[in-house]
Every structure is written in structure tokens, then in C-alpha cells.
Design a protein around this motif. Structure first.
Motif, mmCIF file in Angstrom:
data_model
loop_
_atom_site.group_PDB
_atom_site.id
_atom_site.type_symbol
_atom_site.label_atom_id
_atom_site.label_comp_id
_atom_site.label_asym_id
_atom_site.label_seq_id
_atom_site.Cartn_x
_atom_site.Cartn_y
_atom_site.Cartn_z
ATOM 1 N N ALA A 126 0.786 -1.191 0.006
ATOM 2 C CA ALA A 126 0.033 -0.056 0.051
ATOM 3 C C ALA A 126 1.267 1.202 0.020
ATOM 4 O O ALA A 126 1.936 1.233 0.739
ATOM 5 C CB ALA A 126 -0.650 -0.050 1.114
ATOM 6 N N LYS A 127 0.412 2.262 -0.691
ATOM 7 C CA LYS A 127 1.384 3.324 -0.987
ATOM 8 C C LYS A 127 0.458 4.608 -0.808
ATOM 9 O O LYS A 127 -0.548 4.766 -1.294
ATOM 10 C CB LYS A 127 1.946 3.596 -2.266
ATOM 11 C CG LYS A 127 3.143 2.543 -2.382
ATOM 12 C CD LYS A 127 3.798 2.570 -3.830
ATOM 13 C CE LYS A 127 4.616 1.498 -4.145
ATOM 14 N NZ LYS A 127 5.356 1.710 -5.389
ATOM 15 N N LEU A 128 0.926 5.675 0.135
ATOM 16 C CA LEU A 128 0.197 6.610 0.256
ATOM 17 C C LEU A 128 0.939 8.030 0.045
ATOM 18 O O LEU A 128 2.129 7.894 0.365
ATOM 19 C CB LEU A 128 -0.433 6.864 1.751
ATOM 20 C CG LEU A 128 -1.568 5.719 1.954
ATOM 21 C CD1 LEU A 128 -1.806 6.206 3.664
ATOM 22 C CD2 LEU A 128 -2.631 5.596 1.450
ATOM 23 N N PHE A 129 0.455 9.148 -0.333
ATOM 24 C CA PHE A 129 1.178 10.219 -0.553
ATOM 25 C C PHE A 129 0.448 11.536 0.169
ATOM 26 O O PHE A 129 -0.641 12.007 -0.666
ATOM 27 C CB PHE A 129 1.658 10.548 -2.074
ATOM 28 C CG PHE A 129 2.599 11.604 -2.443
ATOM 29 C CD1 PHE A 129 4.033 11.322 -2.227
ATOM 30 C CD2 PHE A 129 2.241 13.275 -2.435
ATOM 31 C CE1 PHE A 129 4.780 12.544 -2.268
ATOM 32 C CE2 PHE A 129 3.176 14.071 -2.713
ATOM 33 C CZ PHE A 129 4.428 13.641 -2.420
ATOM 34 N N VAL A 130 0.951 12.010 0.995
ATOM 35 C CA VAL A 130 0.258 13.027 2.198
ATOM 36 C C VAL A 130 0.701 14.477 1.638
ATOM 37 O O VAL A 130 1.846 14.627 1.939
ATOM 38 C CB VAL A 130 0.310 12.393 3.501
ATOM 39 C CG1 VAL A 130 -0.524 13.685 4.506
ATOM 40 C CG2 VAL A 130 -0.128 10.998 3.931
ATOM 41 N N THR A 131 -0.084 15.347 1.398
ATOM 42 C CA THR A 131 0.154 16.584 1.083
ATOM 43 C C THR A 131 -0.793 17.637 1.836
ATOM 44 O O THR A 131 -1.563 17.223 2.323
ATOM 45 C CB THR A 131 0.436 16.997 -0.847
ATOM 46 O OG1 THR A 131 -1.173 16.609 -0.818
ATOM 47 C CG2 THR A 131 1.207 16.057 -1.177
ATOM 48 N N ALA A 132 -0.142 19.007 1.747
ATOM 49 C CA ALA A 132 -0.736 20.070 1.982
ATOM 50 C C ALA A 132 -0.303 21.145 1.793
ATOM 51 O O ALA A 132 0.949 21.116 1.346
ATOM 52 C CB ALA A 132 -1.044 20.234 3.706
ATOM 53 N N SER A 133 -0.709 22.269 1.455
ATOM 54 C CA SER A 133 -0.103 23.619 1.064
ATOM 55 C C SER A 133 0.835 23.937 1.941
ATOM 56 O O SER A 133 0.843 23.633 3.053
ATOM 57 C CB SER A 133 -1.088 24.866 0.860
ATOM 58 O OG SER A 133 -1.685 25.260 2.387
ATOM 59 N N ALA A 134 1.922 24.711 1.377
ATOM 60 C CA ALA A 134 3.072 25.122 2.017
ATOM 61 C C ALA A 134 2.671 26.042 3.365
ATOM 62 O O ALA A 134 3.148 25.778 4.483
ATOM 63 C CB ALA A 134 4.050 25.867 1.395
ATOM 64 N N GLU A 135 1.405 26.689 3.059
ATOM 65 C CA GLU A 135 0.949 27.740 4.131
ATOM 66 C C GLU A 135 0.406 26.873 5.208
ATOM 67 O O GLU A 135 0.788 27.262 6.645
ATOM 68 C CB GLU A 135 0.272 28.709 3.703
ATOM 69 C CG GLU A 135 0.617 29.815 2.680
ATOM 70 C CD GLU A 135 1.177 29.396 1.273
ATOM 71 O OE1 GLU A 135 0.648 28.400 0.838
ATOM 72 O OE2 GLU A 135 1.862 29.945 0.798
#
Ligand code: C5P
Length: 201
Positions: free
Chosen positions: A120-129
Motif C-alpha cells: 500500500a502506498k500513500l502520498f500525503v500533502t498540504a499547502s506550504a502555508e
């Protein structure tokens, strides 16, 4: 049974919290691979050459108390650019990933380089701010004086170094499920992550 969950993403996107919760939910072991680079960076700040520090690394070094400071984070992302340093850390991560009982590894290159065969692979992101705001709150909570603009600059510097390096740059594996946590609370993000893993179990 070995079952590997790879969780990648930039600094302060929520990977650490999600990884711990996912590991606990499935009863798997968890390795925060950033600690390996932080432990090496920490030694470099003491004057030890990066490759020597990587070669001498032992599991107990990951428990050092002062690995979470901004200075160590910057030092970590600098040593992480060096291919020989990265190569020294591969075996430890792969052995951890294939341990019996299941493993969650979080970092920058787990789904792409360390464990391309992860179940299983996840890529977790959010805006830099949003990420800078969260990191700022964490640092303030820990009593480390800083200001938001400084934290935002550091987040962007690390992003640039992590995505721009030639060896194992930060990027989603083609088969990773992406989770943007900018507008999610922790509970919702963890629920999405668990659901994504259950879909492939
Ligand atoms: O995740 P964390 O912020 O603790 O990582 C510190 C630094 O270590 C990152 O900015 C990145 O440069 C490096 N790192 C890496 N590959 C990993 C984990 C961390 O290059 N798998």
C-alpha cells in the motif's frame, strides 16, 4: 506475514500522525525514516562528516531527544542530498519494511525507491502555508521561539531541496493514493488513509 505501507510527503503534511495512527490501527510496527536523516544531520552539526555519521548510525541514535529542532531538520535535508549517505541507510529501512507482522514506513522516497513493491502506498500533502502554520504551532507548543514567516521560508527551502535533488527526489509513486490534508482534520485524514489500505488488503 510481511505487509508494507509506504507513506510519503513533504514536511508537516501530517504523515507522521497518520503513520502512527495507521500502524496502531493495523497493529504494525512504524518507522519514521526522517529520523535516520535527522540523526545523521545532528552528528554533522557536531562536526562529524556526513558519510561517517551514516555508516556509524545505530538504532538507538533514533531515540536522541533533540532531533526535532529546525536546525536539525535543515541539516537532515542537506545530508539527504548525498547519494552515498542515502545508500548507507537503505538496508536498515528495507529490513524494517519486510519484518513479520507488517510495517508502516514514512518518509520521502519509500514508495518510489526504498519499497517500490510496498503493498500500500500513500502520498500525503498540504499547502506550504498550512504546513508552516502546523509546524509553527508545534514549535510554539514545544517552547521553541520562532515566527511564522521564518517557518514558512524553512518549509519552502526544505521542499525545494527534497523535490529538486537528483537522487530519490520527493514525488508520489505512480500507484500512490494521494491525500491532501489542507482542509482535513486529523480524524478525517486518518480515516481516508485506513480506507485506502483496506482497499488493497
Ligand atoms: O520527515 P522529516 O521532516 O523528519 O525529514 C527530515 C529530512 O530528511 C527531510 O527534509 C528530507 O530531506 C530527509 N528525508 C529523506 N528521505 C526520507 C525521509 C527524510 O530524504 N525517506
Amino acid at each position: 506475514m510481511a505487509f508494507t505501507i509506504a507513506i510519503d510527503g513533504p514536511a508537516a503534511a501530517g504523515k507522521g500522525t497518520i503513520s502512527k495512527a495507521v500502524a496502531q490501527h493495523f497493529g504494525f510496527a512504524h518507522l519514521d525514516t526522517g529520523l535516520l536523516y535527522r540523526a545523521v544531520g545532528r552528528r554533522v552539526l557536531d562536526g562529524v562528516p556526513a558519510l561517517d555519521a551514516a555508516r556509524a548510525l545505530v538504532a538507538a541514535d533514533l531515540d536522541a531527544g533533540d532531533l526535532r529542532t529546525p536546525a536539525v531538520a535543515q541539516a537532515a535535508s542537506k545530508v539527504a542530498v548525498i547519494p552515498e549517505v542515502r545508500a548507507e541507510l537503505v538496508d536498515f529501512q528495507r529490513a524494517f519494511a519486510r519484518r513479520q507482522g507488517g510495517a508502516v514506513l514514512d518518509g520521502r522516497d519509500i514508495g518510489t525507491v526504498i519499497c517500490p513493491e510496498a503493498e500500500a502506498k500513500l502520498f500525503v500533502t498540504a499547502s506550504a502555508e498550512v504546513r508552516a502554520q502546523r509546524r509553527f504551532a508545534e514549535l510554539a507548543e514545544a517552547g521553541l521561539a520562532t515566527d511564522y514567516d521564518r517557518v514558512l521560508v524553512e518549509v519552502k527551502e526544505r521542499d525545494a531541496r527534497d523535490t529538486g535533488r537528483a537522487d530519490a527526489p520527493l514525488r508520489p509513486a505512480p500507484d500512490a493514493v494521494q491525500i491532501d490534508t489542507s482542509e482535513l482534520d486529523i480524524g478525517a485524514a486518518v480515516a481516508l488513509a485506513i480506507q485506502a489500505v483496506n482497499n488493497v488488503r
